[in-house]
Motif scaffolding. Structure first.
Motif, mmCIF file in Angstrom:
data_model
loop_
_atom_site.group_PDB
_atom_site.id
_atom_site.type_symbol
_atom_site.label_atom_id
_atom_site.label_comp_id
_atom_site.label_asym_id
_atom_site.label_seq_id
_atom_site.Cartn_x
_atom_site.Cartn_y
_atom_site.Cartn_z
ATOM 1 N N ARG A 23 0.637 -0.815 -0.154
ATOM 2 C CA ARG A 23 0.439 -0.453 0.102
ATOM 3 C C ARG A 23 0.697 1.063 0.251
ATOM 4 O O ARG A 23 0.741 2.091 -0.468
ATOM 5 C CB ARG A 23 -1.180 0.073 1.333
ATOM 6 N N GLY A 24 1.745 1.183 0.292
ATOM 7 C CA GLY A 24 3.404 2.312 0.461
ATOM 8 C C GLY A 24 2.826 2.721 -0.965
ATOM 9 O O GLY A 24 3.708 3.635 -1.757
ATOM 10 N N PHE A 27 -0.729 3.506 -3.001
ATOM 11 C CA PHE A 27 -1.316 4.255 -2.680
ATOM 12 C C PHE A 27 -0.355 5.638 -1.191
ATOM 13 O O PHE A 27 -1.165 7.043 -0.692
ATOM 14 C CB PHE A 27 -2.733 4.090 -1.045
ATOM 15 N N ALA A 28 0.711 5.365 -1.868
ATOM 16 C CA ALA A 28 1.714 6.252 -0.781
ATOM 17 C C ALA A 28 1.041 6.146 1.070
ATOM 18 O O ALA A 28 0.944 6.949 1.863
ATOM 19 C CB ALA A 28 1.633 7.429 -0.931
ATOM 20 N N ASP A 29 0.473 5.083 1.059
ATOM 21 C CA ASP A 29 0.184 4.630 2.550
ATOM 22 C C ASP A 29 1.290 4.694 4.038
ATOM 23 O O ASP A 29 1.166 3.501 3.678
ATOM 24 C CB ASP A 29 -1.279 3.213 2.751
ATOM 25 N N THR A 93 5.237 0.989 6.290
ATOM 26 C CA THR A 93 3.801 1.045 5.358
ATOM 27 C C THR A 93 2.376 0.180 5.972
ATOM 28 O O THR A 93 2.683 -0.329 6.668
ATOM 29 C CB THR A 93 3.650 0.566 3.936
ATOM 30 N N HIS A 102 -9.160 0.976 -1.395
ATOM 31 C CA HIS A 102 -9.362 2.426 -0.833
ATOM 32 C C HIS A 102 -8.990 1.664 0.784
ATOM 33 O O HIS A 102 -7.995 2.728 1.350
ATOM 34 C CB HIS A 102 -9.979 3.422 -1.012
ATOM 35 N N ARG A 144 -0.717 21.954 -1.525
ATOM 36 C CA ARG A 144 -0.439 20.211 -0.454
ATOM 37 C C ARG A 144 -1.885 19.749 0.100
ATOM 38 O O ARG A 144 -2.262 20.815 0.961
ATOM 39 C CB ARG A 144 0.803 20.414 0.780
ATOM 40 N N TRP A 145 -1.998 18.846 0.666
ATOM 41 C CA TRP A 145 -3.027 19.234 1.555
ATOM 42 C C TRP A 145 -2.714 19.181 2.586
ATOM 43 O O TRP A 145 -2.278 19.862 3.416
ATOM 44 C CB TRP A 145 -2.640 17.108 1.413
ATOM 45 N N SER A 152 4.454 11.439 5.933
ATOM 46 C CA SER A 152 3.433 11.040 5.118
ATOM 47 C C SER A 152 4.385 10.816 3.919
ATOM 48 O O SER A 152 5.162 11.240 3.870
ATOM 49 C CB SER A 152 2.354 10.651 4.798
ATOM 50 N N SER A 154 4.050 10.420 1.456
ATOM 51 C CA SER A 154 2.896 11.120 -0.091
ATOM 52 C C SER A 154 3.321 12.538 -0.266
ATOM 53 O O SER A 154 2.675 13.833 -0.049
ATOM 54 C CB SER A 154 1.003 11.569 0.379
ATOM 55 N N LEU A 156 4.949 13.733 -3.171
ATOM 56 C CA LEU A 156 4.605 14.178 -4.787
ATOM 57 C C LEU A 156 5.167 15.404 -4.545
ATOM 58 O O LEU A 156 5.175 16.294 -5.675
ATOM 59 C CB LEU A 156 3.596 13.721 -5.797
#
Length: 288
Positions: A23-24, A27-29, A93, A102, A144-145, A152, A154, A156
């Motif tokens: 999942r890493g 989903f970058a989880d 992860t 998801h 960003r989020w 995280s 995540s 990008l």
């Protein structure tokens, strides 16, 4: 040859294999930490591991190890790669599920644990404050989020922002959102005006940096004028000094922003005073 740690085993990096269903990857989880070591001493490791625990908790990922075990693994990996000055990267992860979905797998699956090291230059700007030249940065809107407080994987938007800076001949992109300073693409940010140091307060918009916390600690201990408060974009652009901080950069003076000089266009006296105290603190912990 570099050795890494993957799911309970130390191995040569070329042998490491992670499933594309992890999942890493999908989903970058997952979360990560970067822990610097100087002279073989892991610097501020308790603070790094506390942040790791928080990030895992926010994502509801089981923490696979106690702090003592994490520290043992970091130290062992460091030694297996020669010790000295290095950064230890660790990533956790949610793990590899049978199918891509998801939703979090139920029941929970074993997390994937990966660790590696990289050489670290211990000679940063703070070690020679009187001869440091400083660096250039650009400013950019923060896209960003809304959970930047979680470390995280995540990243990008951060990577795109850093590339924008590099393409402009700069080392960092300093970010603003709704007219206020947040942080850099991979750093925290401090500004100085008329001798007063300021940095944005912790929130979901910025990461609680370990070096950031140390800078604040040193400012307060040494009675350097300091405020933790909202910093406007106008204040950033009008600052006498700008600093960026991270575990691998220490505290770096920014002398040019958007190709315009910051203050007098050279590292400022407030930064030099902080740099000397920072180096003294580090040497007391990681003495040669």
């Amino acid at each position: 040859m570099t050795e890494v740690y993957l799911n309970g085993t130390f191995m040569e990096s070329e042998r490491a294999r992670i499933s594309p269903l992890d999942r890493g990857f999908l989903f970058a989880d997952g979360v990560y930490e970067v822990i610097p070591a100087f002279n073989g001493v892991l610097f501020r490791i308790d603070e790094h591991l506390a942040r790791l625990e928080r990030s895992l908790g926010e994502l509801q990922i089981h923490n696979p190890h106690s702090r003592e075990t994490w520290q043992m693994l970091c130290q062992k990996l460091l030694l297996r790669n020669g010790g000295g000055n290095a950064s230890v990267y660790l990533q956790v992860t949610r793990g590899t599920a049978a199918t891509r979905d998801h939703a979090f797998p139920m029941p929970p699956i074993p997390p994937t644990i990966f660790m590696t090291t990289a050489a670290l230059n211990a000679e940063t700007a703070v070690t020679q404050p009187d001869s440091a030249s400083g660096a250039a940065a650009i400013s950019a809107d923060d896209p960003r989020w809304a959970r930047c407080d979680i470390k995280s994987v995540s990243l990008l938007p951060n990577a795109m922002l850093r590339q924008q800076a590099v393409a402009s001949g700069a080392v960092e992109a300093i970010l603003t959102r709704d007219g206020f300073l947040t942080e850099g693409s991979s750093t925290n940010v401090f500004v100085v005006k008329d001798g007063l140091i300021a940095t944005p307060p912790l929130s979901n918009r910025i990461l609680g940096g370990i070096t950031r916390d140390l800078v604040i600690e040193l400012c307060r201990k040494n009675r350097m004028p300091f405020e933790e408060r909202a910093v406007s974009e106008a204040e950033l652009l009008d600052a006498d000094e700008i600093w960026i901080s991270s575990s691998t950069k220490d505290v770096m003076p920014i002398v040019s922003l958007n190709q315009k000089p910051v203050g007098h266009g050279r590292p400022g006296e407030v930064w030099k005073a902080l740099a000397r105290r920072y180096v003294e603190f580090k040497r007391n912990i990681c003495c040669e």
